[in-house]
Design a protein around this motif. Sequence first.
Motif, PDB file in Angstrom:
ATOM      1  N   UNK A   8       0.864  -1.185   0.000  1.00 15.59           N
ATOM      2  CA  UNK A   8       0.000   0.000   0.000  1.00 15.59           C
ATOM      3  C   UNK A   8       0.897   1.231   0.000  1.00 15.59           C
ATOM      4  N   UNK A   9       0.697   2.111  -0.963  1.00 19.46           N
ATOM      5  CA  UNK A   9       1.538   3.303  -1.076  1.00 19.46           C
ATOM      6  C   UNK A   9       0.682   4.555  -0.904  1.00 19.46           C
ATOM      7  N   UNK A  10       1.008   5.334   0.121  1.00 17.95           N
ATOM      8  CA  UNK A  10       0.334   6.617   0.326  1.00 17.95           C
ATOM      9  C   UNK A  10       1.281   7.725  -0.106  1.00 17.95           C
ATOM     10  N   UNK A  11       0.806   8.577  -1.014  1.00 20.25           N
ATOM     11  CA  UNK A  11       1.634   9.692  -1.470  1.00 20.25           C
ATOM     12  C   UNK A  11       0.738  10.896  -1.740  1.00 20.25           C
ATOM     13  N   UNK A  12       1.322  11.927  -2.311  1.00 19.97           N
ATOM     14  CA  UNK A  12       0.557  13.143  -2.578  1.00 19.97           C
ATOM     15  C   UNK A  12       1.474  14.337  -2.631  1.00 19.97           C
ATOM     16  N   UNK A  13       0.960  15.485  -3.061  1.00 19.49           N
ATOM     17  CA  UNK A  13       1.802  16.678  -3.171  1.00 19.49           C
ATOM     18  C   UNK A  13       2.389  17.063  -1.815  1.00 19.49           C
ATOM     19  N   UNK A  14       3.517  17.722  -1.832  1.00 15.21           N
ATOM     20  CA  UNK A  14       4.159  18.082  -0.563  1.00 15.21           C
ATOM     21  C   UNK A  14       3.277  19.073   0.195  1.00 15.21           C
ATOM     22  N   UNK A  15       3.221  18.899   1.492  1.00 13.68           N
ATOM     23  CA  UNK A  15       2.425  19.781   2.329  1.00 13.68           C
ATOM     24  C   UNK A  15       0.987  19.330   2.505  1.00 13.68           C
ATOM     25  N   UNK A  16       0.637  18.195   1.923  1.00 13.02           N
ATOM     26  CA  UNK A  16      -0.757  17.759   1.972  1.00 13.02           C
ATOM     27  C   UNK A  16      -1.099  17.080   3.308  1.00 13.02           C
ATOM     28  N   UNK A  17      -0.040  16.650   4.015  1.00 16.49           N
ATOM     29  CA  UNK A  17      -0.283  16.035   5.322  1.00 16.49           C
ATOM     30  C   UNK A  17      -0.166  14.516   5.329  1.00 16.49           C
ATOM     31  N   UNK A  18       0.669  13.985   4.414  1.00 12.79           N
ATOM     32  CA  UNK A  18       0.882  12.527   4.330  1.00 12.79           C
ATOM     33  C   UNK A  18       1.371  11.956   5.652  1.00 12.79           C
ATOM     34  N   UNK A  19       2.370  12.633   6.232  1.00  8.46           N
ATOM     35  CA  UNK A  19       2.976  12.146   7.479  1.00  8.46           C
ATOM     36  C   UNK A  19       1.977  12.121   8.620  1.00  8.46           C
ATOM     37  N   UNK A  20       1.168  13.163   8.712  1.00  8.39           N
ATOM     38  CA  UNK A  20       0.169  13.256   9.778  1.00  8.39           C
ATOM     39  C   UNK A  20      -0.845  12.119   9.659  1.00  8.39           C
ATOM     40  N   UNK A  80      20.031  18.027  -0.320  1.00  9.22           N
ATOM     41  CA  UNK A  80      21.327  17.447   0.059  1.00  9.22           C
ATOM     42  C   UNK A  80      21.245  16.118   0.793  1.00  9.22           C
ATOM     43  N   UNK A  81      20.053  15.621   1.028  1.00 10.97           N
ATOM     44  CA  UNK A  81      19.980  14.339   1.736  1.00 10.97           C
ATOM     45  C   UNK A  81      19.224  13.303   0.940  1.00 10.97           C
ATOM     46  N   UNK A  82      19.563  12.050   1.172  1.00 13.54           N
ATOM     47  CA  UNK A  82      18.869  10.938   0.523  1.00 13.54           C
ATOM     48  C   UNK A  82      17.749  10.424   1.431  1.00 13.54           C
ATOM     49  N   UNK A  83      16.672  10.035   0.795  1.00 14.60           N
ATOM     50  CA  UNK A  83      15.545   9.402   1.485  1.00 14.60           C
ATOM     51  C   UNK A  83      15.121   8.220   0.618  1.00 14.60           C
ATOM     52  N   UNK A  84      14.745   7.121   1.247  1.00 17.53           N
ATOM     53  CA  UNK A  84      14.301   5.994   0.422  1.00 17.53           C
ATOM     54  C   UNK A  84      13.750   4.840   1.236  1.00 17.53           C
ATOM     55  N   UNK A  85      13.295   3.815   0.518  1.00 18.53           N
ATOM     56  CA  UNK A  85      12.702   2.632   1.147  1.00 18.53           C
ATOM     57  C   UNK A  85      13.580   1.416   0.893  1.00 18.53           C
ATOM     58  N   UNK A 100       2.300  -4.254   3.514  1.00 20.31           N
ATOM     59  CA  UNK A 100       3.283  -3.218   3.859  1.00 20.31           C
ATOM     60  C   UNK A 100       2.730  -1.858   3.459  1.00 20.31           C
ATOM     61  N   UNK A 101       2.869  -0.896   4.339  1.00 26.28           N
ATOM     62  CA  UNK A 101       2.363   0.453   4.110  1.00 26.28           C
ATOM     63  C   UNK A 101       3.534   1.414   3.945  1.00 26.28           C
ATOM     64  N   UNK A 102       3.598   2.068   2.785  1.00 27.24           N
ATOM     65  CA  UNK A 102       4.651   3.067   2.543  1.00 27.24           C
ATOM     66  C   UNK A 102       4.028   4.456   2.499  1.00 27.24           C
ATOM     67  N   UNK A 103       4.717   5.416   3.076  1.00 28.31           N
ATOM     68  CA  UNK A 103       4.278   6.814   2.945  1.00 28.31           C
ATOM     69  C   UNK A 103       5.471   7.561   2.361  1.00 28.31           C
ATOM     70  N   UNK A 104       5.370   7.894   1.078  1.00 29.03           N
ATOM     71  CA  UNK A 104       6.531   8.420   0.354  1.00 29.03           C
ATOM     72  C   UNK A 104       6.157   9.562  -0.585  1.00 29.03           C
ATOM     73  N   UNK A 105       7.200  10.220  -1.102  1.00 29.49           N
ATOM     74  CA  UNK A 105       6.995  11.329  -2.034  1.00 29.49           C
ATOM     75  C   UNK A 105       6.531  10.809  -3.402  1.00 29.49           C
ATOM     76  N   UNK A 106       5.969  11.703  -4.201  1.00 31.77           N
ATOM     77  CA  UNK A 106       5.407  11.290  -5.491  1.00 31.77           C
ATOM     78  C   UNK A 106       6.440  10.673  -6.442  1.00 31.77           C
ATOM     79  N   UNK A 107       7.666  11.197  -6.436  1.00 32.85           N
ATOM     80  CA  UNK A 107       8.680  10.608  -7.320  1.00 32.85           C
ATOM     81  C   UNK A 107       8.961   9.161  -6.931  1.00 32.85           C
TER      82      UNK A 107
END
Lengths: 207, 207
Positions: A8-20, A80-85, A100-107
């Motif tokens: 399961x992948x949760x994503x969306x534009x930045x600032x939309x509140x994915x993390x919350x 300047x930093x890496x983020x990934x799964x 498995x539930x992922x919460x990640x950026x659109x790219x």
Amino acid sequence: MATRGMLIVLSGPSGVGKGTVRKAMFRDNKKRDFVYSVSMTTRKPRPGEVDGVDYYFRSEQEFKHEIATDGMLEYAQYVDHYYGTPLKYVNQTLDSGKDVFLEIEVNGAMQVREKCPDGVFIFLTPPDLSSLKERIKGRGSEDSQTINKRMVKAVEEIKMMQQYDYAVVNDRVFLAVKRIENIIESEHLRVKRVMTQYEKMIGAVEK
Amino acid sequence: MATRGMLIVLSGPSGVGKGTVRKAMFRDNKKRDFVYSVSMTTRKPRPGEVDGVDYYFRSEQEFKHEIATDGMLEYAQYVDHYYGTPLKYVNQTLDSGKDVFLEIEVNGAMQVREKCPDGVFIFLTPPDLSSLKERIKGRGSEDSQTINKRMVKAVEEIKMMQQYDYAVVNDRVFLAVKRIENIIESEHLRVKRVMTQYEKMIGAVEK
């Protein structure tokens, strides 16, 4: 043998509140049939952040080694930093039969879509995407340049959305959570997901 | 202008309890965002059955006229009588923006699938389809002919199921109802269903 879990992948534009929304889903030790996949990052932990809980905090060298050895399901560089799964944990969990539930950026989500087309891709939208027109035109006092800029942004978001299976409006966090829970339950009832099970059973009887 | 409603089709092998589940869905005057489409039949009403509620009771001549004038979304003949779904009411309701709920036989469902590929097709499965092996092999005392017959039936059902979007186990009626409600809610969040809305809004702004 366990049936492979669902991604399961949760994503969306930045600032939309994915993390919350994601944090709300896993709060209160609520029993979940799915497991959150902790991301890996090269940025330093902030006060209170715990390695292995908030992120796997790794050096840039270690992160690059994972990339080079195909150890990442998806990754990106932000400021300047890496983020990934990390791929290993995701695969182990899916193989054990758990979702498995992922919460990640659109790219990142688009990288995952290519590798796991069978995943469930959920796009979290701003609360006002449903009143798109007002949002773009504003209260009528904005100049055409402002309206145009908003228009471009809205069109971009909608184009992103097209790559996903579901669009969930984040108007209230608990409502967004409920919708995502519903989607996960329903996806488990999709014929394409249960067929393999039935076919295996038929095969087991025929032998 | 209202967005066109969604067509929901509940079907499954005969004897699985489609009617019971459907009735439970619309019981107690529970407010529903979807409308049940009453079927048309040429059989005589049974005691207590009301025209326009249980069925539209029509003569064979009237029914055949509907067929001849493309007035039926689907129909079939069972035991000397015709059963089917009048197209007009379904279209009017969908156009008004409301969802329509059909509970029909598998043959009918496949006719609807061809005409409305965007519908949501739900296959109700017997409670024991999940323990398919036991169901086929029984308690081990059956002869190979009995086992073979069950096998053929199970394979047939699974082949039917493949034509559907979702498989809902009818283990308990209230659970089946809950699953169907979930599916309907989630389907409304599918990007392919909301895209048109967004595109229209964008179009309205661009003008």
